[in-house]
Motif scaffolding. Structure first.
Motif, PDB file in Angstrom:
ATOM      1  N   ARG A   1       4.037  -4.814   8.723  1.00 53.53           N
ATOM      2  CA  ARG A   1       4.391  -3.410   8.912  1.00 53.53           C
ATOM      3  C   ARG A   1       5.755  -3.363   9.601  1.00 53.53           C
ATOM      4  O   ARG A   1       5.874  -3.539  10.806  1.00 53.53           O
ATOM      5  N   GLY A   2       6.797  -3.181   8.802  1.00 57.87           N
ATOM      6  CA  GLY A   2       8.140  -3.242   9.361  1.00 57.87           C
ATOM      7  C   GLY A   2       8.421  -4.639   9.870  1.00 57.87           C
ATOM      8  O   GLY A   2       8.325  -5.632   9.133  1.00 57.87           O
ATOM      9  N   ASP A   3       8.747  -4.734  11.182  1.00 60.75           N
ATOM     10  CA  ASP A   3       9.014  -6.036  11.788  1.00 60.75           C
ATOM     11  C   ASP A   3       7.756  -6.656  12.389  1.00 60.75           C
ATOM     12  O   ASP A   3       7.805  -7.781  12.909  1.00 60.75           O
ATOM     13  N   ASP A   4       6.639  -5.939  12.344  1.00 60.02           N
ATOM     14  CA  ASP A   4       5.405  -6.441  12.942  1.00 60.02           C
ATOM     15  C   ASP A   4       4.570  -7.185  11.901  1.00 60.02           C
ATOM     16  O   ASP A   4       4.429  -6.741  10.760  1.00 60.02           O
ATOM     17  N   VAL A   5       4.036  -8.315  12.335  1.00 59.64           N
ATOM     18  CA  VAL A   5       3.176  -9.126  11.480  1.00 59.64           C
ATOM     19  C   VAL A   5       1.830  -9.306  12.179  1.00 59.64           C
ATOM     20  O   VAL A   5       1.776  -9.793  13.313  1.00 59.64           O
ATOM     21  N   HIS A   6       0.744  -8.907  11.491  1.00 55.22           N
ATOM     22  CA  HIS A   6      -0.581  -8.965  12.091  1.00 55.22           C
ATOM     23  C   HIS A   6      -1.458  -9.938  11.289  1.00 55.22           C
ATOM     24  O   HIS A   6      -1.725  -9.687  10.107  1.00 55.22           O
ATOM     25  N   PRO A   7      -1.904 -11.043  11.902  1.00 51.70           N
ATOM     26  CA  PRO A   7      -2.840 -11.935  11.206  1.00 51.70           C
ATOM     27  C   PRO A   7      -4.193 -11.245  11.024  1.00 51.70           C
ATOM     28  O   PRO A   7      -4.605 -10.437  11.862  1.00 51.70           O
ATOM     29  N   LEU A   8      -4.872 -11.559   9.934  1.00 59.14           N
ATOM     30  CA  LEU A   8      -6.117 -10.885   9.583  1.00 59.14           C
ATOM     31  C   LEU A   8      -7.268 -11.875   9.540  1.00 59.14           C
ATOM     32  O   LEU A   8      -7.097 -13.018   9.099  1.00 59.14           O
ATOM     33  N   GLY A   9      -8.447 -11.431   9.966  1.00 66.95           N
ATOM     34  CA  GLY A   9      -9.638 -12.264   9.925  1.00 66.95           C
ATOM     35  C   GLY A   9     -10.408 -12.069   8.623  1.00 66.95           C
ATOM     36  O   GLY A   9     -10.367 -11.003   8.009  1.00 66.95           O
ATOM     37  N   ALA A  10     -11.128 -13.111   8.219  1.00 67.10           N
ATOM     38  CA  ALA A  10     -11.890 -13.049   6.979  1.00 67.10           C
ATOM     39  C   ALA A  10     -13.104 -12.147   7.133  1.00 67.10           C
ATOM     40  O   ALA A  10     -13.793 -12.179   8.153  1.00 67.10           O
ATOM     41  N   GLY A  11     -13.343 -11.321   6.124  1.00 67.66           N
ATOM     42  CA  GLY A  11     -14.535 -10.502   6.089  1.00 67.66           C
ATOM     43  C   GLY A  11     -14.540  -9.311   7.025  1.00 67.66           C
ATOM     44  O   GLY A  11     -15.542  -8.595   7.107  1.00 67.66           O
ATOM     45  N   ARG A  12     -13.447  -9.064   7.716  1.00 72.38           N
ATOM     46  CA  ARG A  12     -13.388  -7.923   8.636  1.00 72.38           C
ATOM     47  C   ARG A  12     -12.457  -6.852   8.072  1.00 72.38           C
ATOM     48  O   ARG A  12     -11.395  -7.163   7.528  1.00 72.38           O
ATOM     49  N   PRO A  13     -12.813  -5.597   8.207  1.00 75.12           N
ATOM     50  CA  PRO A  13     -11.927  -4.532   7.711  1.00 75.12           C
ATOM     51  C   PRO A  13     -10.682  -4.419   8.568  1.00 75.12           C
ATOM     52  O   PRO A  13     -10.697  -4.723   9.762  1.00 75.12           O
ATOM     53  N   PHE A  14      -9.585  -4.006   7.949  1.00 73.08           N
ATOM     54  CA  PHE A  14      -8.352  -3.760   8.694  1.00 73.08           C
ATOM     55  C   PHE A  14      -7.712  -2.491   8.151  1.00 73.08           C
ATOM     56  O   PHE A  14      -7.836  -2.156   6.968  1.00 73.08           O
ATOM     57  N   ALA A  15      -7.079  -1.764   9.048  1.00 71.23           N
ATOM     58  CA  ALA A  15      -6.436  -0.511   8.664  1.00 71.23           C
ATOM     59  C   ALA A  15      -5.099  -0.793   8.008  1.00 71.23           C
ATOM     60  O   ALA A  15      -4.380  -1.728   8.386  1.00 71.23           O
ATOM     61  N   VAL A  16      -4.755   0.013   7.004  1.00 67.49           N
ATOM     62  CA  VAL A  16      -3.452  -0.094   6.348  1.00 67.49           C
ATOM     63  C   VAL A  16      -2.782   1.278   6.371  1.00 67.49           C
ATOM     64  O   VAL A  16      -3.459   2.314   6.389  1.00 67.49           O
ATOM     65  N   ALA A  17      -1.459   1.264   6.377  1.00 63.31           N
ATOM     66  CA  ALA A  17      -0.676   2.494   6.369  1.00 63.31           C
ATOM     67  C   ALA A  17       0.291   2.463   5.201  1.00 63.31           C
ATOM     68  O   ALA A  17       0.567   1.396   4.623  1.00 63.31           O
ATOM     69  N   ASP A  18       0.801   3.610   4.834  1.00 61.97           N
ATOM     70  CA  ASP A  18       1.770   3.724   3.743  1.00 61.97           C
ATOM     71  C   ASP A  18       2.952   2.801   4.015  1.00 61.97           C
ATOM     72  O   ASP A  18       3.589   2.877   5.064  1.00 61.97           O
ATOM     73  N   GLY A  19       3.248   1.902   3.078  1.00 64.61           N
ATOM     74  CA  GLY A  19       4.362   0.974   3.212  1.00 64.61           C
ATOM     75  C   GLY A  19       3.969  -0.405   3.679  1.00 64.61           C
ATOM     76  O   GLY A  19       4.780  -1.332   3.613  1.00 64.61           O
TER      77      GLY A  19
ATOM     78  N   PHE B   1       0.832  -1.205   0.000  1.00 66.01           N
ATOM     79  CA  PHE B   1       0.000   0.000   0.000  1.00 66.01           C
ATOM     80  C   PHE B   1       0.864   1.251   0.000  1.00 66.01           C
ATOM     81  O   PHE B   1       1.893   1.314   0.689  1.00 66.01           O
ATOM     82  N   ARG B   2       0.439   2.234  -0.778  1.00 61.96           N
ATOM     83  CA  ARG B   2       1.113   3.530  -0.841  1.00 61.96           C
ATOM     84  C   ARG B   2       0.174   4.614  -0.327  1.00 61.96           C
ATOM     85  O   ARG B   2       0.136   5.715  -0.853  1.00 61.96           O
ATOM     86  N   ALA B   3      -0.586   4.262   0.698  1.00 65.15           N
ATOM     87  CA  ALA B   3      -1.498   5.230   1.306  1.00 65.15           C
ATOM     88  C   ALA B   3      -2.101   4.589   2.543  1.00 65.15           C
ATOM     89  O   ALA B   3      -2.092   3.364   2.694  1.00 65.15           O
ATOM     90  N   SER B   4      -2.615   5.401   3.422  1.00 65.20           N
ATOM     91  CA  SER B   4      -3.359   4.904   4.573  1.00 65.20           C
ATOM     92  C   SER B   4      -4.814   4.703   4.173  1.00 65.20           C
ATOM     93  O   SER B   4      -5.335   5.396   3.293  1.00 65.20           O
ATOM     94  N   GLY B   5      -5.464   3.756   4.819  1.00 67.49           N
ATOM     95  CA  GLY B   5      -6.863   3.503   4.505  1.00 67.49           C
ATOM     96  C   GLY B   5      -7.337   2.246   5.184  1.00 67.49           C
ATOM     97  O   GLY B   5      -6.892   1.905   6.289  1.00 67.49           O
ATOM     98  N   ALA B   6      -8.250   1.532   4.513  1.00 64.88           N
ATOM     99  CA  ALA B   6      -8.791   0.286   5.047  1.00 64.88           C
ATOM    100  C   ALA B   6      -9.030  -0.683   3.906  1.00 64.88           C
ATOM    101  O   ALA B   6      -9.286  -0.288   2.765  1.00 64.88           O
ATOM    102  N   ALA B   7      -8.949  -1.982   4.221  1.00 60.67           N
ATOM    103  CA  ALA B   7      -9.175  -3.032   3.237  1.00 60.67           C
ATOM    104  C   ALA B   7      -9.850  -4.204   3.920  1.00 60.67           C
ATOM    105  O   ALA B   7      -9.903  -4.275   5.154  1.00 60.67           O
ATOM    106  N   ALA B   8     -10.370  -5.136   3.123  1.00 61.54           N
ATOM    107  CA  ALA B   8     -11.002  -6.346   3.653  1.00 61.54           C
ATOM    108  C   ALA B   8     -10.882  -7.452   2.621  1.00 61.54           C
ATOM    109  O   ALA B   8     -10.782  -7.205   1.421  1.00 61.54           O
TER     110      ALA B   8
END
Length: 532
Positions: free
Chosen positions: A318-336, A299-306
């Motif tokens: 995000r850098g050294d952090d890894v966040h597992p994501l759930g199906a069908g739920r929105p998640f925030a994204v940041a530049d990079g 991503f080259r912008a902040s926002g949300a995806a699902a």
């Protein structure tokens, strides 16, 4: 005698005794479209009538009794002249078959009065019929893998011009440089049903270096964001890895069948809806359709995806952090941030929606990618996404709804080896098959083969279906969900990118409510059809 046949739970196939009857019926329906009808697809002796749910019963009675109408009143006085160089690879062989010299064949082809009967096969491809009985030519025994755009050809009683490079089995007798298909033009198809066509022999061979307006432009690059030295000039998402197949898909472009354009759109409309609603987009907003997983997006912008559809293991890095994501739920994204999507163990297609949607240019009112027809977002030219493609985003402010905090209801999708049940209605050509084959269709389990794609799910069973009528079926309209049976007896279940018309008999059709499940059938899954 007119027959009204069931083509699906949302379509009738109306069959007339001859081509003229079908023309008159189509003209009548086009002039005063009945309530609830969403599309008309003309065929050689038929008209496919697609309708909204609930309109079927009253509509059937109208279709049985509506009088035909003079096609000339609907077609107007349009005449299209096409300049042709008669030097096709099959010209001499066809002339010999018809008992004429190549020059005589070319002269008669140019002298005949041709009319567009219907469209199909590919966007802008028109089936032309004439007043000259000479033209009744068998297709090639072995189709060519590539027929050049602009090729003038014969097959059966029809003549046609290939609007773009494509496979084909028609006999080639010449070529033209006319632009048969141009999505930037209104209308996009040069040859519309009802139009008259005249072929004009060229006096001189066209210069080899002359541009070919009929040729579809080569797919362009989606690198529409200039990012020299990683300079970020606009919100965007970068395709790092596209996986097996990554496409831009939305709700599709319905109502274009008269130009030979399939509705296309998401193979799983429910998943597209769920992903979009989760991030506050309109349900039919364009998203990314991923086949079997394995993609990486940056991503080259902040926002949300699902993500919705086939369950996949997804992580946001995000850098050294890894966040597992759930199906069908929105998640925030940041530049990079990078979205890394694993492979699907169930189902076939996952959908990634980004809040605000994609800032791409539509073609014929849609961003849907139709791989068979070569149509898609203008920046892509009808191709799938590749590593390095940069897709501009409209940004979160373009979304008109709030992010949905609750995930959509979970769906159980089949895995390879598991059985999926699809409800079907019989017809319109079930009477062309032996009764034993109809029982087998409903009793046997059919295996989804790896040759399946967005055009259709190719099935394989131990007992191929047997026809009782072997004669060739004139081209007629087909609907999504149609179960078509080619000569080998192994069914093909048409999906979103299905051709507008087909020449093999349709034995049954999957009901509209089960089409999303059909779009999620992985290779190795088993299908059982249940009659409703």
């Amino acid at each position: 005698m007119r027959r009204v046949l069931v083509a699906s739970d949302t379509a009738y196939l109306v069959e007339e005794d001859d081509a003229e009857g079908a023309r008159r019926l189509h003209a009548a329906l086009a002039a005063e479209t009945p309530a609830g009808v969403v599309e008309l697809v003309a065929g050689a002796r038929t008209v496919l009538v697609r309708f909204r749910r609930g309109a079927g019963r009253g509509l059937r009675e109208l279709l049985e009794t509506i009088p035909g109408r003079d096609p000339g009143a609907a077609a107007g006085s349009a005449v299209v002249a096409l300049t042709v160089v008669y030097d096709g690879e099959d010209l001499a062989a066809v002339a010999d078959l018809l008992g004429a010299s190549p020059d005589a064949l070319a002269t008669r082809h140019a002298a005949a009065e041709w009319r567009v009967a219907f469209a199909g096969f590919a966007p802008g491809f028109a089936y032309l019929v004439s007043d000259d009985p000479l033209f009744d030519v068998p297709r090639r025994a072995s189709p060519r893998t590539r027929v050049p755009a602009g090729s003038v050809a014969l097959a059966g009683p029809y003549s046609g011009v290939y609007p773009r490079d494509s496979p084909g089995g028609w006999q080639l007798i010449g070529r033209t440089d006319a632009a048969l298909w141009d999505p930037d033009r209104e209308p996009a198809a040069l040859l519309a049903p009802g139009a008259s066509v005249r072929f004009l022999p060229a006096r001189d061979v066209l210069a080899a270096s002359a541009p070919d307006p009929g040729r579809t432009p080569r797919p362009g690059s989606a690198r529409v964001v200039d990012m020299p030295g990683e300079r970020r000039v606009a919100p965007a998402v970068v395709v790092v890895e596209p996986g097996l197949q990554l496409l831009v898909e939305d709700a599709g472009r319905a109502g274009r069948a008269a130009m030979g354009v399939s509705p296309s759109g998401a193979a799983d409309r429910t998943a597209l809806h769920d992903a979009n609603v989760a991030v506050g987009n309109d349900p039919g907003e364009a998203a990314l359709e991923l086949l079997l997983g394995g993609a990486v997006l940056r991503f080259r912008a902040s926002g949300a995806a699902a993500i919705a559809g086939a369950p996949v293991e997804a992580r946001l890095v995000r850098g050294d952090d890894v966040h597992p994501l759930g199906a069908g739920r929105p998640f925030a994204v940041a530049d990079g941030d990078e979205l890394r999507i694993g492979h699907a163990e169930r189902g076939l297609r996952a959908y990634i929606a980004i809040r605000g949607g994609l800032a791409l240019a539509p073609v014929l009112g849609s961003l849907a990618t139709d791989l068979l027809g070569g149509i898609g977002p203008r920046e892509l030219g009808g191709r799938g996404l590749r590593a390095g493609d940069v897709l501009p985003l409209r940004g979160p402010s373009a979304a008109r709804r709030l992010v949905e905090p609750w995930a959509a209801p979970a769906r159980t999708l089949p895995a390879p080896g598991e059985v999926a049940e699809l409800r079907v209605v019989l017809g319109p050509r079930a009477d062309r098959f032996a009764r034993g084959s109809l029982r087998r269709l409903l009793a046997d389990a059919w295996t989804v083969t790896p040759r399946s794609d967005r055009t259709g799910v190719r099935l394989e069973g131990a007992h191929p279906l047997v026809r009782t009528v072997e004669s060739e079926l004139p081209s007629e309209g087909v609907a999504a969900g149609a179960v078509q049976v080619p000569s080998d007896g192994q069914p093909v279940l048409f999906l979103a990118d299905h051709p507008v018309t087909g020449g093999y008999p349709v034995v049954a059709a999957v009901v509209d409510d089960d089409l999303d499940l059909a779009g999620q059938l992985p290779p190795g899954a088993l299908v059982r059809f249940r009659l409703v």
